[in-house]
Write an enzyme that holds these catalytic residues in place. Structure first.
Site, short mmCIF file in Angstrom:
data_model
loop_
_atom_site.label_atom_id
_atom_site.label_comp_id
_atom_site.label_asym_id
_atom_site.label_seq_id
_atom_site.Cartn_x
_atom_site.Cartn_y
_atom_site.Cartn_z
N LYS A 248 0.83 -1.22 0.00
CA LYS A 248 0.00 0.00 0.00
C LYS A 248 0.86 1.26 0.00
O LYS A 248 0.62 2.18 -0.77
CB LYS A 248 -0.92 0.05 1.24
CG LYS A 248 -1.98 -1.01 1.29
CD LYS A 248 -2.98 -0.73 2.40
CE LYS A 248 -2.38 -0.70 3.80
NZ LYS A 248 -1.81 -1.99 4.24
N ARG B 109 -9.40 1.10 9.07
CA ARG B 109 -8.85 -0.22 9.38
C ARG B 109 -9.76 -1.05 10.26
O ARG B 109 -9.41 -2.17 10.62
CB ARG B 109 -7.53 -0.02 10.12
CG ARG B 109 -6.31 -0.51 9.35
CD ARG B 109 -5.12 0.03 10.06
NE ARG B 109 -3.92 -0.69 9.92
CZ ARG B 109 -2.82 -0.17 9.37
NH1 ARG B 109 -2.85 1.02 8.83
NH2 ARG B 109 -1.72 -0.85 9.37
N ARG C 212 12.30 -5.54 5.08
CA ARG C 212 12.17 -4.10 4.79
C ARG C 212 13.11 -3.27 5.67
O ARG C 212 13.27 -3.53 6.85
CB ARG C 212 10.73 -3.66 5.04
CG ARG C 212 10.50 -2.17 4.81
CD ARG C 212 9.08 -1.84 4.57
NE ARG C 212 8.23 -1.97 5.73
CZ ARG C 212 6.92 -1.71 5.72
NH1 ARG C 212 6.33 -1.32 4.61
NH2 ARG C 212 6.20 -1.85 6.81
N ARG D 38 12.04 -1.25 11.14
CA ARG D 38 10.97 -0.77 12.02
C ARG D 38 10.68 -1.81 13.09
O ARG D 38 10.69 -3.00 12.82
CB ARG D 38 9.69 -0.53 11.19
CG ARG D 38 9.66 0.81 10.53
CD ARG D 38 8.56 0.95 9.51
NE ARG D 38 7.27 0.41 9.89
CZ ARG D 38 6.17 0.49 9.12
NH1 ARG D 38 6.23 1.13 7.95
NH2 ARG D 38 5.02 -0.02 9.51
N ARG E 250 0.35 -8.35 13.48
CA ARG E 250 -0.30 -7.38 12.58
C ARG E 250 -1.21 -8.09 11.58
O ARG E 250 -2.28 -7.60 11.25
CB ARG E 250 0.75 -6.54 11.84
CG ARG E 250 1.43 -5.52 12.75
CD ARG E 250 2.66 -4.94 12.11
NE ARG E 250 2.36 -4.06 11.00
CZ ARG E 250 3.28 -3.69 10.09
NH1 ARG E 250 4.51 -4.11 10.17
NH2 ARG E 250 2.93 -2.87 9.13
P1 AMP Z 1 1.13 1.22 8.74
O1 AMP Z 1 2.37 1.97 8.46
O2 AMP Z 1 -0.06 1.67 7.95
O3 AMP Z 1 1.31 -0.28 8.68
O4 AMP Z 1 0.74 1.55 10.28
C1 AMP Z 1 1.63 1.25 11.31
C2 AMP Z 1 0.88 1.19 12.63
O5 AMP Z 1 0.23 2.46 12.89
C3 AMP Z 1 -0.25 0.16 12.70
O6 AMP Z 1 0.22 -1.15 12.99
C4 AMP Z 1 -1.10 0.75 13.83
O7 AMP Z 1 -0.50 0.53 15.09
C5 AMP Z 1 -1.02 2.25 13.54
N1 AMP Z 1 -2.08 2.66 12.60
C6 AMP Z 1 -1.96 3.15 11.35
N2 AMP Z 1 -3.13 3.40 10.80
C7 AMP Z 1 -4.06 3.04 11.72
C8 AMP Z 1 -5.48 3.02 11.75
N3 AMP Z 1 -6.21 3.42 10.69
N4 AMP Z 1 -6.10 2.58 12.87
C9 AMP Z 1 -5.41 2.19 13.93
N5 AMP Z 1 -4.07 2.15 13.97
C10 AMP Z 1 -3.39 2.57 12.88
#
Ligand code: AMP
Length: 226
Positions: free
Chosen positions: A23, A98, A137, A170, A181
């Site tokens: 994404k 989400r 990554r 990360r 996740r």
């Molecule tokens: P991402 O980079 O999109 O994978 O997001 C990394 C982390 O940020 C996720 O594992 C969540 O802990 C938090 N996060 C990002 N977007 C959301 C969301 N829409 N709702 C809740 N937590 C989020």
């Protein structure tokens, strides 16, 4: 004769898909190509953590455990962000909504702001491929550019090609967190596929292909909306 590129105005896109489906990478390329603002809720939280803001403090624990930040907090951030001027011609949402609750809150936010979503691009990907993509990554601590230890290695190991910053893994790309996740995705996010299918705005895209091919398929889906 000069062939003019089509400029998409007022295009609002949601990218859906499990972590590691691509994404983030696709969102950057799409936003450049379509000239749309890229809104990544994960990036917003990472920035807040880096700047040690109160939002960052609230989000850090959830993120490190691979859990979701509470719905209300995320929804408020997105509601504020899409009201900014730069979103007046559209945006690409990467990582939001989400959960079912976030999707309902977002419907209300869109209604209040007299907006609608044009398309939800659902990027699909096999779990084994996701695990290998995410554990490999690496991210630049300065400019945020992403690499992969074998698929997209930097020229010099551990160093960013663009800004010479140090690359790191990360915390949430470590294997145990990734498994969590994926579990969180299956339990809380996957149901949104049906939610948007029922609204007739969902298009599924194969995210296991080389990223250029996935990108072309996404562009085809966007072009076919016109
Ligand atoms: P991402 O980079 O999109 O994978 O997001 C990394 C982390 O940020 C996720 O594992 C969540 O802990 C938090 N996060 C990002 N977007 C959301 C969301 N829409 N709702 C809740 N937590 C989020």
């Amino acid at each position: 004769m000069v062939v003019q590129e089509v400029v998409f105005n007022h295009m609002r896109i949601i990218l859906l898909g499990p972590p590691g489906a691509g994404k983030g990478t696709q969102a950057v390329d799409l936003s450049n190509k379509l000239n749309l603002v890229h809104i990544s809720t994960g990036d917003i939280f990472r920035e807040a953590i880096k700047n040690k803001t109160s939002l960052g403090e609230k989000a850090q624990g959830y993120m490190n455990r691979g859990e979701l930040v509470p719905d209300q907090i995320v929804a408020e951030i997105v509601a504020d962000r899409i009201q900014k001027n730069d979103c007046s011609t559209g945006f690409i949402l990467d990582g939001f909504p989400r959960t079912d609750v976030q999707a309902s809150l977002f419907d209300q936010i869109l209604w209040d702001q007299k907006m609608s979503i044009d398309v939800v691009l659902n990027i699909t990907c096999d779990e084994q491929l996701i695990i290998s993509r995410l554990t490999g990554r690496r991210v630049c601590k300065d400019c945020g550019a992403t690499y992969h230890v074998t698929n997209i290695p930097p020229i010099k190991e551990g160093i960013c090609d663009h800004c010479q910053g140090v690359l790191f893994q990360r915390e949430d790309d470590k294997k145990d967190t990734i498994i969590n996740r994926l579990k969180v995705y299956n339990e809380q996010t996957a149901s949104l596929i049906d939610f948007y299918k029922q609204k007739n705005i969902l298009v599924s895209i194969d995210g296991s292909l080389p990223k250029e091919e996935t990108f072309e398929n996404m562009m085809d889906a966007v072009n076919s909306l016109n």
